[in-house]
Every structure is written in C-alpha cells, then in structure tokens.
Design a protein around this motif. Structure first.
Motif, PDB file in Angstrom:
ATOM      1  N   ILE A  75      18.421  18.157   2.708  1.00  0.00           N
ATOM      2  CA  ILE A  75      17.797  17.095   1.910  1.00  0.00           C
ATOM      3  C   ILE A  75      17.510  15.886   2.798  1.00  0.00           C
ATOM      4  CG2 ILE A  75      18.198  15.418   0.051  1.00  0.00           C
ATOM      5  CD1 ILE A  75      19.642  17.702  -1.457  1.00  0.00           C
ATOM      6  N   GLN A  76      18.424  15.557   3.682  1.00  0.00           N
ATOM      7  CA  GLN A  76      18.181  14.453   4.621  1.00  0.00           C
ATOM      8  C   GLN A  76      16.986  14.754   5.522  1.00  0.00           C
ATOM      9  OE1 GLN A  76      21.941  13.987   6.593  1.00  0.00           O
ATOM     10  NE2 GLN A  76      22.712  12.514   5.092  1.00  0.00           N
ATOM     11  N   LEU A  77      16.892  15.986   6.000  1.00  0.00           N
ATOM     12  CA  LEU A  77      15.762  16.373   6.848  1.00  0.00           C
ATOM     13  C   LEU A  77      14.438  16.331   6.078  1.00  0.00           C
ATOM     14  CD1 LEU A  77      17.144  19.424   8.879  1.00  0.00           C
ATOM     15  CD2 LEU A  77      16.463  17.194   9.774  1.00  0.00           C
ATOM     16  N   ALA A  78      14.489  16.674   4.795  1.00  0.00           N
ATOM     17  CA  ALA A  78      13.271  16.739   3.989  1.00  0.00           C
ATOM     18  C   ALA A  78      12.823  15.365   3.493  1.00  0.00           C
ATOM     19  CB  ALA A  78      13.490  17.667   2.800  1.00  0.00           C
ATOM     20  N   GLY A  85      -1.308  17.254   3.109  1.00  0.00           N
ATOM     21  CA  GLY A  85      -0.325  17.277   2.020  1.00  0.00           C
ATOM     22  C   GLY A  85       0.233  18.674   1.780  1.00  0.00           C
ATOM     23  N   LEU A  86      -0.646  19.674   1.801  1.00  0.00           N
ATOM     24  CA  LEU A  86      -0.184  21.052   1.604  1.00  0.00           C
ATOM     25  C   LEU A  86       0.746  21.495   2.727  1.00  0.00           C
ATOM     26  CD1 LEU A  86      -3.505  22.710   0.387  1.00  0.00           C
ATOM     27  CD2 LEU A  86      -1.434  22.324  -0.954  1.00  0.00           C
ATOM     28  N   LEU A  87       0.402  21.139   3.952  1.00  0.00           N
ATOM     29  CA  LEU A  87       1.261  21.512   5.088  1.00  0.00           C
ATOM     30  C   LEU A  87       2.613  20.804   5.031  1.00  0.00           C
ATOM     31  CD1 LEU A  87      -1.420  21.649   7.922  1.00  0.00           C
ATOM     32  CD2 LEU A  87      -0.132  23.578   6.969  1.00  0.00           C
ATOM     33  N   VAL A  88       2.618  19.558   4.595  1.00  0.00           N
ATOM     34  CA  VAL A  88       3.887  18.837   4.455  1.00  0.00           C
ATOM     35  C   VAL A  88       4.739  19.503   3.373  1.00  0.00           C
ATOM     36  CG1 VAL A  88       4.947  16.649   3.761  1.00  0.00           C
ATOM     37  CG2 VAL A  88       3.035  16.653   5.358  1.00  0.00           C
ATOM     38  N   CYS A  89       4.113  19.903   2.269  1.00  0.00           N
ATOM     39  CA  CYS A  89       4.860  20.621   1.224  1.00  0.00           C
ATOM     40  C   CYS A  89       5.444  21.924   1.772  1.00  0.00           C
ATOM     41  CB  CYS A  89       3.949  20.920   0.034  1.00  0.00           C
ATOM     42  SG  CYS A  89       3.537  19.483  -0.955  1.00  0.00           S
ATOM     43  N   GLY A 102       5.094  24.101  13.768  1.00  0.00           N
ATOM     44  CA  GLY A 102       3.654  24.335  13.746  1.00  0.00           C
ATOM     45  C   GLY A 102       2.992  23.725  12.526  1.00  0.00           C
ATOM     46  N   SER A 103       3.639  23.860  11.381  1.00  0.00           N
ATOM     47  CA  SER A 103       3.091  23.279  10.146  1.00  0.00           C
ATOM     48  C   SER A 103       3.071  21.759  10.223  1.00  0.00           C
ATOM     49  CB  SER A 103       3.920  23.718   8.932  1.00  0.00           C
ATOM     50  OG  SER A 103       3.809  25.109   8.750  1.00  0.00           O
ATOM     51  N   PHE A 104       4.111  21.183  10.795  1.00  0.00           N
ATOM     52  CA  PHE A 104       4.153  19.730  10.910  1.00  0.00           C
ATOM     53  C   PHE A 104       3.084  19.225  11.879  1.00  0.00           C
ATOM     54  CE2 PHE A 104       5.788  15.629  12.408  1.00  0.00           C
ATOM     55  CZ  PHE A 104       5.960  14.996  11.186  1.00  0.00           C
ATOM     56  N   ILE A 105       2.917  19.924  12.990  1.00  0.00           N
ATOM     57  CA  ILE A 105       1.868  19.550  13.944  1.00  0.00           C
ATOM     58  C   ILE A 105       0.494  19.679  13.285  1.00  0.00           C
ATOM     59  CG2 ILE A 105       0.711  20.245  16.093  1.00  0.00           C
ATOM     60  CD1 ILE A 105       3.568  20.958  17.141  1.00  0.00           C
ATOM     61  N   GLY A 106       0.291  20.756  12.534  1.00  0.00           N
ATOM     62  CA  GLY A 106      -0.969  20.934  11.798  1.00  0.00           C
ATOM     63  C   GLY A 106      -1.205  19.811  10.808  1.00  0.00           C
ATOM     64  N   ALA A 107      -0.140  19.382  10.132  1.00  0.00           N
ATOM     65  CA  ALA A 107      -0.255  18.278   9.176  1.00  0.00           C
ATOM     66  C   ALA A 107      -0.661  16.992   9.882  1.00  0.00           C
ATOM     67  CB  ALA A 107       1.071  18.083   8.436  1.00  0.00           C
TER      68      ALA A 107
END
Length: 152
Positions: free
Chosen positions: A12-15, A83-87, A109-114
């Motif tokens: 939860i802290q990471l998210a 937004g979708l990648l962050v989700c 990879g998803s975070f970099i894409g976001a």
C-alpha cells in the motif's frame, strides 16, 4: 499464498505514489477536455458562419482549430494511456505481492511507459497552447493594423 499484514502495508505504501500520479493525470484530463470543448464551441460558431458565407478567413480559422483539436486529442489519448498504465502498475504491485510472481520488470516497464505517455501529453498540450497563442497574436496584430489604417 501466505499474505502477511506487514507485506500488504508495504505494498500500500508503494502504491501510494502512483495513486497521487493518477490523481494528477485525472486533473490533466479535465483541463484537456475543457480545452477541447472550447475548441469545439469555436468550430461550431465558425461552421455556422461558413454556411452563410465562406471566406478565406473563416476557412483558415477552421483549419487552425482543426490542428489545435488534433493536438488536444493526442494529449487526451496519451494522458488516458498514462492513467491506464499507472492503474496497471498499482494492480501489478498487489498481484505480485499476493501471488509471489516476479513482476518487477513488467512494473518498471509499465511505469516507464506511463511517464513517456505523460511526457507526450505535456508536449502536445504545449504545442497546442503555442499554436493558440500564435494565432491570437496574429489576430491582435491584424486588428491593430486595421485600427492604425483608419482615420480618427
């Protein structure tokens, strides 16, 4: 699957940071859709004018509004993708913790894409604002020139 309370707390802290990013992207989407709405309103007015009398000024203005709307549409699409990648990042953080799957590379990879999508969105917004400013300045200079040419 043995989930410990401490593990969930860490996830939860990471998210939390991506959730704040998601809130910022949501606000950006509101700004972008408001700009698009204003452009659409201006286009409707010009289209009504064009039906009555087509002139070069009206056609040029419609063309400029079309370019601006294209830039805003790119910004909206890339913000939505962000937004979708962050989700997905948030979901993968919990999924990886709950299942023990090694999703670290997929999360990164998803975070970099976001971030790339968000950067593209900001660049498109800046281009649209620059175009709008340039067009406004041209109209101001034209109006000033017309006023200067009139005898007082």
């Amino acid at each position: 699957m043995n989930i410990q309370i401490g593990d969930v707390g860490q996830v939860i802290q990471l998210a939390t940071a991506p959730v704040f990013l998601l809130a910022g992207v949501s606000i950006l989407l509101i700004v972008l859709t408001n700009r698009l709405g204003r452009i659409i309103d201006q286009m409707r007015l010009l289209e009504e004018r064009a039906v009555k009398c087509v002139d070069a000024e009206c056609v040029a203005a419609l063309s400029n509004l079309h370019r601006r709307s294209s830039l805003i549409n790119i910004a909206i699409a890339t913000s939505t993708l962000c937004g979708l990648l962050v989700c997905m990042v948030i979901a993968m953080l919990f999924l990886g913790d709950a299942t023990g799957l090694p999703l670290v590379h997929l999360i990164a990879g998803s975070f970099i894409g976001a971030m790339l999508a968000l950067t593209t969105s900001f660049i498109s917004l800046m281009c649209e604002i620059s175009l709008a400013y340039r067009l406004m300045r041209e109209q101001q200079l034209l109006a000033l020139a017309m006023c200067a040419g009139r005898p007082t």
